[in-house]
Design a protein around this motif. Structure first.
Motif, mmCIF file in Angstrom:
data_model
loop_
_atom_site.group_PDB
_atom_site.id
_atom_site.type_symbol
_atom_site.label_atom_id
_atom_site.label_comp_id
_atom_site.label_asym_id
_atom_site.label_seq_id
_atom_site.Cartn_x
_atom_site.Cartn_y
_atom_site.Cartn_z
ATOM 1 N N ARG A 23 -28.830 -33.493 -0.153
ATOM 2 C CA ARG A 23 -28.067 -32.726 -0.779
ATOM 3 C C ARG A 23 -28.646 -33.216 -1.711
ATOM 4 O O ARG A 23 -28.900 -33.500 -2.905
ATOM 5 N N ILE A 24 -28.900 -31.654 -3.380
ATOM 6 C CA ILE A 24 -29.327 -31.642 -3.850
ATOM 7 C C ILE A 24 -28.283 -30.649 -4.890
ATOM 8 O O ILE A 24 -27.825 -29.640 -4.643
ATOM 9 N N HIS A 25 -26.997 -31.807 -6.034
ATOM 10 C CA HIS A 25 -26.006 -31.202 -6.551
ATOM 11 C C HIS A 25 -26.721 -30.056 -7.695
ATOM 12 O O HIS A 25 -27.473 -30.928 -8.724
ATOM 13 N N CYS A 26 -26.614 -29.417 -7.972
ATOM 14 C CA CYS A 26 -26.920 -28.216 -9.163
ATOM 15 C C CYS A 26 -26.259 -27.805 -9.603
ATOM 16 O O CYS A 26 -25.033 -26.721 -9.278
ATOM 17 N N LEU A 27 -25.752 -28.789 -11.155
ATOM 18 C CA LEU A 27 -25.783 -27.794 -11.956
ATOM 19 C C LEU A 27 -26.150 -26.679 -12.426
ATOM 20 O O LEU A 27 -27.008 -27.428 -14.080
ATOM 21 N N THR A 28 -26.330 -25.341 -12.464
ATOM 22 C CA THR A 28 -27.270 -24.747 -12.805
ATOM 23 C C THR A 28 -26.279 -23.030 -13.340
ATOM 24 O O THR A 28 -25.269 -23.142 -13.036
ATOM 25 N N ASN A 29 -27.918 -22.358 -14.273
ATOM 26 C CA ASN A 29 -27.312 -20.928 -14.871
ATOM 27 C C ASN A 29 -27.046 -19.908 -13.436
ATOM 28 O O ASN A 29 -27.485 -19.891 -12.796
ATOM 29 N N THR A 30 -25.237 -19.903 -13.317
ATOM 30 C CA THR A 30 -25.043 -18.749 -12.848
ATOM 31 C C THR A 30 -26.688 -17.257 -12.852
ATOM 32 O O THR A 30 -25.445 -16.305 -11.469
ATOM 33 N N VAL A 31 -27.307 -16.914 -13.448
ATOM 34 C CA VAL A 31 -28.510 -16.460 -13.097
ATOM 35 C C VAL A 31 -29.072 -16.781 -11.515
ATOM 36 O O VAL A 31 -29.848 -16.008 -10.854
ATOM 37 N N ALA A 32 -29.292 -17.727 -11.617
ATOM 38 C CA ALA A 32 -30.256 -18.226 -10.598
ATOM 39 C C ALA A 32 -29.270 -19.125 -9.772
ATOM 40 O O ALA A 32 -30.202 -19.774 -7.958
ATOM 41 N N GLN A 33 -28.262 -19.191 -9.414
ATOM 42 C CA GLN A 33 -27.814 -19.554 -8.503
ATOM 43 C C GLN A 33 -28.112 -19.066 -7.230
ATOM 44 O O GLN A 33 -27.809 -20.430 -6.106
ATOM 45 N N ASN A 34 -27.942 -18.079 -6.657
ATOM 46 C CA ASN A 34 -28.193 -18.077 -5.813
ATOM 47 C C ASN A 34 -29.754 -17.623 -5.234
ATOM 48 O O ASN A 34 -29.972 -18.987 -3.472
ATOM 49 N N VAL A 35 -30.639 -17.283 -6.014
ATOM 50 C CA VAL A 35 -31.482 -17.583 -5.233
ATOM 51 C C VAL A 35 -32.502 -18.973 -5.185
ATOM 52 O O VAL A 35 -33.200 -20.131 -4.452
ATOM 53 N N THR A 36 -31.683 -20.563 -6.474
ATOM 54 C CA THR A 36 -31.471 -21.555 -5.998
ATOM 55 C C THR A 36 -30.946 -22.197 -5.064
ATOM 56 O O THR A 36 -31.891 -22.938 -4.536
ATOM 57 N N ALA A 37 -30.333 -21.900 -4.457
ATOM 58 C CA ALA A 37 -29.693 -22.119 -3.072
ATOM 59 C C ALA A 37 -30.317 -21.638 -2.183
ATOM 60 O O ALA A 37 -31.209 -22.609 -0.962
ATOM 61 N N ASN A 38 -30.649 -20.370 -1.555
ATOM 62 C CA ASN A 38 -31.920 -19.847 -0.580
ATOM 63 C C ASN A 38 -33.148 -20.992 -1.041
ATOM 64 O O ASN A 38 -33.817 -21.549 0.081
ATOM 65 N N MET A 39 -34.021 -21.008 -2.436
ATOM 66 C CA MET A 39 -34.757 -22.029 -1.706
ATOM 67 C C MET A 39 -35.003 -23.066 -1.506
ATOM 68 O O MET A 39 -35.835 -23.746 -0.511
ATOM 69 N N LEU A 40 -33.438 -23.702 -1.899
ATOM 70 C CA LEU A 40 -33.173 -25.389 -1.400
ATOM 71 C C LEU A 40 -33.315 -25.141 0.363
ATOM 72 O O LEU A 40 -33.690 -26.001 0.774
ATOM 73 N N LEU A 41 -32.346 -23.842 0.787
ATOM 74 C CA LEU A 41 -32.270 -24.230 2.258
ATOM 75 C C LEU A 41 -33.876 -23.683 2.728
ATOM 76 O O LEU A 41 -33.690 -24.144 3.701
ATOM 77 N N ALA A 42 -34.714 -22.705 1.939
ATOM 78 C CA ALA A 42 -35.884 -22.766 2.555
ATOM 79 C C ALA A 42 -36.590 -24.657 2.667
ATOM 80 O O ALA A 42 -37.137 -24.342 4.120
ATOM 81 N N PHE A 43 -36.610 -24.657 1.946
ATOM 82 C CA PHE A 43 -37.450 -25.924 1.637
ATOM 83 C C PHE A 43 -36.608 -26.993 2.954
ATOM 84 O O PHE A 43 -37.608 -28.287 2.923
ATOM 85 N N GLY A 44 -35.702 -27.242 3.015
ATOM 86 C CA GLY A 44 -34.903 -28.185 3.543
ATOM 87 C C GLY A 44 -33.874 -28.784 3.752
ATOM 88 O O GLY A 44 -33.396 -29.714 4.128
ATOM 89 N N ALA A 45 -33.686 -28.374 2.723
ATOM 90 C CA ALA A 45 -32.623 -29.398 1.519
ATOM 91 C C ALA A 45 -30.940 -28.605 1.833
ATOM 92 O O ALA A 45 -30.726 -27.684 2.093
ATOM 93 N N ILE A 46 -30.376 -28.723 1.146
ATOM 94 C CA ILE A 46 -28.832 -28.603 0.917
ATOM 95 C C ILE A 46 -28.581 -28.961 0.108
ATOM 96 O O ILE A 46 -28.493 -29.447 -0.820
ATOM 97 N N PRO A 47 -28.450 -27.628 -1.480
ATOM 98 C CA PRO A 47 -27.524 -27.502 -2.170
ATOM 99 C C PRO A 47 -26.265 -27.120 -1.889
ATOM 100 O O PRO A 47 -25.084 -26.976 -1.471
ATOM 101 N N SER A 48 -25.751 -28.252 -3.302
ATOM 102 C CA SER A 48 -23.810 -27.794 -3.436
ATOM 103 C C SER A 48 -24.124 -27.177 -5.171
ATOM 104 O O SER A 48 -25.223 -28.136 -5.897
ATOM 105 N N MET A 49 -23.117 -26.772 -4.876
ATOM 106 C CA MET A 49 -23.261 -26.272 -6.839
ATOM 107 C C MET A 49 -21.823 -26.494 -7.543
ATOM 108 O O MET A 49 -21.557 -25.546 -8.748
ATOM 109 N N ALA A 50 -21.193 -27.089 -7.614
ATOM 110 C CA ALA A 50 -19.544 -27.635 -7.810
ATOM 111 C C ALA A 50 -19.766 -27.720 -10.056
ATOM 112 O O ALA A 50 -20.799 -28.787 -10.357
ATOM 113 N N SER A 51 -19.353 -27.651 -10.859
ATOM 114 C CA SER A 51 -19.325 -27.685 -11.844
ATOM 115 C C SER A 51 -18.230 -27.858 -12.214
ATOM 116 O O SER A 51 -18.461 -27.731 -13.374
ATOM 117 N N HIS A 52 -16.976 -27.532 -12.253
ATOM 118 C CA HIS A 52 -15.524 -28.079 -12.993
ATOM 119 C C HIS A 52 -15.805 -29.953 -12.623
ATOM 120 O O HIS A 52 -15.476 -30.147 -12.439
#
Length: 246
Positions: free
Chosen positions: A26-55
């Motif tokens: 699982r890769i925890h990503c504090l990332t920009n709002t423009v890239a969240q969706n594509v980042t999550a999809n690329m991680l899944l295609a790569f075999g990893a798991i995205p998490s995006m909590a930012s609070h």
């Protein structure tokens, strides 16, 4: 060609990618709002798991169980500013790999300050374009153990174990928002399973670049390219890598 470049081959890349697929970090990503969706999809295609909590009140507890952490400064918010030190502390205390993507760091004193804080973390990996990396160059004195990943037509990776240049990719990769940011997440995924950050980054960018070449052959333009890139990344195998790496 240096010693690292000579030893970087299809078997090496395949080994790291197989570990990502097997362990599904699982890769925890504090990332920009423009890239969240594509980042999550690329991680899944790569075999990893995205998490995006930012609070800021939950980011440390969510990131604590991740295999690696990505901090992307692309659309930094007041909450994100407060979350960055907490993620740095999680990485420091847990010995977790951390990748910094210093988007537009040259334009903003706030981004430069946050990047400087991150560069104090031992073993950090920094992935940026040539302009961003040039702006940070004087600050790398803070981070003698850092691995510097400068992406462009030729990607250059420089770190404690050596230097490697990666020549894979396609110009269409610059025509879709968020693909550069997603590459930083893939570097983090490889860092989660490979202790040598130079090898991890080289593997991620080789796989991503080859997937970009394949996607370009299948697409009619930037819109369909993004779709085909996800498919190509998910479908990479050792035979394809061997053909493309030569």
């Amino acid at each position: 060609m240096n010693a690292f470049q000579k030893s970087f081959d299809t078997a090496t890349v395949s080994s790291v990618l197989a570990r990502v697929a097997e362990r599904r970090p699982r890769i925890h990503c504090l990332t920009n709002t423009v890239a969240q969706n594509v980042t999550a999809n690329m991680l899944l295609a790569f075999g990893a798991i995205p998490s995006m909590a930012s609070h800021p009140e939950e980011v440390a507890s969510v990131a604590a169980g991740a295999g690696a952490i990505l901090i992307n400064l692309g659309t930094i918010s007041p909450e994100g500013e407060r979350a960055v030190p907490k993620l740095l502390e999680v990485a420091r205390a847990g010995g977790k790999p951390l990748v910094l993507d210093p988007v537009f760091v040259e334009l903003s004193p706030l981004r430069m300050r946050l990047a400087e804080e991150a560069l104090r973390l031992s073993g950090i990996v920094v992935r940026g374009n040539a302009t961003e990396m040039q702006a940070l160059a004087p600050r790398f004195a803070l981070a003698p153990s850092a691995t510097r990943v400068t992406t462009g037509r030729i990607d250059r990776i420089e770190g404690p174990s050596g230097v490697v240049d990666i020549g894979h990719g396609h110009p269409l990769m610059t025509k879709v928002t968020g693909l550069g940011c997603a590459s930083s997440a893939l570097v983090a995924a490889c860092c989660a399973v490979e202790p040598d950050p130079v090898l991890a980054a080289a593997t991620a960018l080789t796989a991503y670049g080859i997937a970009g070449e394949i996607a370009a052959e299948r697409s009619a333009g930037p819109g369909s390219f993004a779709m085909h890139l996800i498919d190509a990344l998910a479908g990479l195998d050792q035979a394809t890598l061997a053909t493309r790496m030569g």
